[in-house]
Design a protein around this motif. Structure first.
Motif, PDB file in Angstrom:
ATOM      1  N   ARG A  76       0.815  -1.225   0.000  1.00  0.00           N
ATOM      2  CA  ARG A  76       0.000   0.000   0.000  1.00  0.00           C
ATOM      3  C   ARG A  76       0.844   1.269   0.000  1.00  0.00           C
ATOM      4  NH1 ARG A  76      -2.397  -3.196   4.311  1.00  0.00           N
ATOM      5  NH2 ARG A  76      -4.190  -4.355   3.499  1.00  0.00           N
ATOM      6  N   ASP A  77       2.153   1.130   0.088  1.00  0.00           N
ATOM      7  CA  ASP A  77       3.041   2.289   0.179  1.00  0.00           C
ATOM      8  C   ASP A  77       3.025   3.063  -1.146  1.00  0.00           C
ATOM      9  OD1 ASP A  77       5.411   3.969   0.076  1.00  0.00           O
ATOM     10  OD2 ASP A  77       6.163   2.841   1.802  1.00  0.00           O
ATOM     11  N   PRO A  78       2.678   4.342  -1.123  1.00  0.00           N
ATOM     12  CA  PRO A  78       2.639   5.127  -2.374  1.00  0.00           C
ATOM     13  C   PRO A  78       3.977   5.148  -3.109  1.00  0.00           C
ATOM     14  CG  PRO A  78       1.538   6.305  -0.601  1.00  0.00           C
ATOM     15  CD  PRO A  78       2.221   5.135   0.031  1.00  0.00           C
ATOM     16  N   ASP A  79       5.082   5.137  -2.363  1.00  0.00           N
ATOM     17  CA  ASP A  79       6.400   5.134  -3.007  1.00  0.00           C
ATOM     18  C   ASP A  79       6.636   3.830  -3.756  1.00  0.00           C
ATOM     19  OD1 ASP A  79       7.034   7.679  -2.132  1.00  0.00           O
ATOM     20  OD2 ASP A  79       8.027   6.964  -0.306  1.00  0.00           O
ATOM     21  N   TYR A  80       6.197   2.704  -3.171  1.00  0.00           N
ATOM     22  CA  TYR A  80       6.333   1.435  -3.878  1.00  0.00           C
ATOM     23  C   TYR A  80       5.480   1.435  -5.140  1.00  0.00           C
ATOM     24  CZ  TYR A  80       5.194  -3.263  -5.350  1.00  0.00           C
ATOM     25  OH  TYR A  80       4.962  -4.376  -6.128  1.00  0.00           O
ATOM     26  N   ILE A  81       4.247   1.908  -5.017  1.00  0.00           N
ATOM     27  CA  ILE A  81       3.329   1.915  -6.163  1.00  0.00           C
ATOM     28  C   ILE A  81       3.898   2.764  -7.301  1.00  0.00           C
ATOM     29  CG2 ILE A  81       1.038   2.633  -6.939  1.00  0.00           C
ATOM     30  CD1 ILE A  81       0.028   1.873  -4.122  1.00  0.00           C
TER      31      ILE A  81
END
Length: 324
Positions: free
Chosen positions: A277-282
């Motif tokens: 769910r991490d925006p940076d991962y996405i």
């Protein structure tokens, strides 16, 4: 005195077994086995996600990816099953191959020896050709095979993988006979497609992010093996729309050997759930974003148990055809 001795023995027992679990994962790297070659969807997903998981394990964890391609993932799945249940060995399992292979032959692993931790993606299949291909749509491929059985080469990533099953489903639905070619990973399929040595590739949506939106580039998608068109490839029809009613998806997630302590499994599951769910991962993984579909390990296992019942007739048919 007797009670004091028992108390001391109990304390020593706890001290003897406690540190190994308490120290996890601080004292050595965790090996993560991938059953396919570098550059494919499984490998890329793991390498991009794991650094985010490391941060959520107090920043002290260190994951080391080991690629062990071959046998449709069986080599890697066996490695997971046979590893010590101490939390320092895990891997990625690929569904349906993971649960389908043992249905078709005696494998070196059993799904009973492996514990699922978390599903990360559910990835629909895509039928791709070279941008220079003479095939402009799925009907062209079907027409060529009906005119001359075995005349079109189809690539997949090994027996029992989602691509292999997709080819079998396609052959049955279209009543044709493709020429199947097994590869050690999607990267190898891509190389042969671009080199003109393979005519049709069976890949997953996340493995062709360069086509998302435009469907332009050295490869071209001609059909989605999903129930509905993908927002990433809105101009690409489903296989059913193209006249061949098949659905094929790939699921990928993490697993450990049976016997790994619940505390470790629970920490891993929570760290993976938060990382997905991490925006940076996405943002760092645009290819995976459309297919991210986290599921807790126990729930995923129940899904696979139900899936096994649906796959059994196909497994029996495959075994029968190979015995002829």
């Amino acid at each position: 005195m007797h009670k004091k001795i028992l108390a001391l023995l109990a304390a020593f027992a706890v001290a003897g077994c406690g540190p190994a679990v308490a120290a996890w994962p601080d004292d050595k790297p965790v090996e993560v086995v991938i059953g396919f070659a570098p550059g494919g969807g499984t490998d890329v997903m793991a390498r991009k996600l794991l650094p985010f998981v490391e941060k959520r394990l107090d920043g002290k964890a260190k994951f080391v990816v080991l690629n062990k391609p071959g046998a449709g993932g069986e080599i890697a799945f066996t490695s997971i099953a046979r590893a010590a249940p101490d939390g320092y060995s895990m891997g990625v399992v690929n569904v349906p191959g993971y649960n389908f292979l043992p249905m078709t032959r005696k494998t070196q692993y059993s799904t009973d020896e492996i514990r699922l931790v978390a599903r990360v993606v559910e990835d629909p299949g895509v039928i791709v050709v070279s941008a220079e291909s003479k095939f402009t749509n799925l009907a062209d491929v079907v027409g060529a095979l009906r005119s001359k059985p075995g005349s079109v080469t189809f690539g997949h990533n090994g027996a029992g993988t989602n691509g292999h099953l997709a080819i079998r489903l396609f052959a049955a639905a279209a009543k044709v006979q493709p020429n199947e070619i097994s590869y050690r990973g999607t990267a190898a399929q891509r190389t042969d497609l671009l080199g003109g040595h393979l005519e049709v590739g069976m890949v997953s949506l996340s493995e062709i992010p360069e086509l998302h939106g435009s469907n332009k580039g050295p490869l071209r998608a001609i059909a989605m093996m999903s129930k509905q068109r993908s927002p990433q490839l809105p101009g690409v029809p489903t296989a059913e729309e193209a006249g061949v009613a098949i659905v094929s998806t790939a699921e990928r997630g993490f697993a450990v050997p049976k016997g790994v302590p619940d505390d470790i499994v629970n920490r891993l599951e929570a760290a993976i759930a938060d990382s997905v769910r991490d925006p940076d991962y996405i943002r760092s993984s645009p290819g995976d974003e459309p297919v991210l579909a986290f599921m807790p390990g126990a729930e995923w296992q129940k899904r696979l148990d139900d899936m096994g019942q649906a796959l059994r007739p196909l497994a029996d048919e495959l075994k029968a055809s190979e015995q002829k």
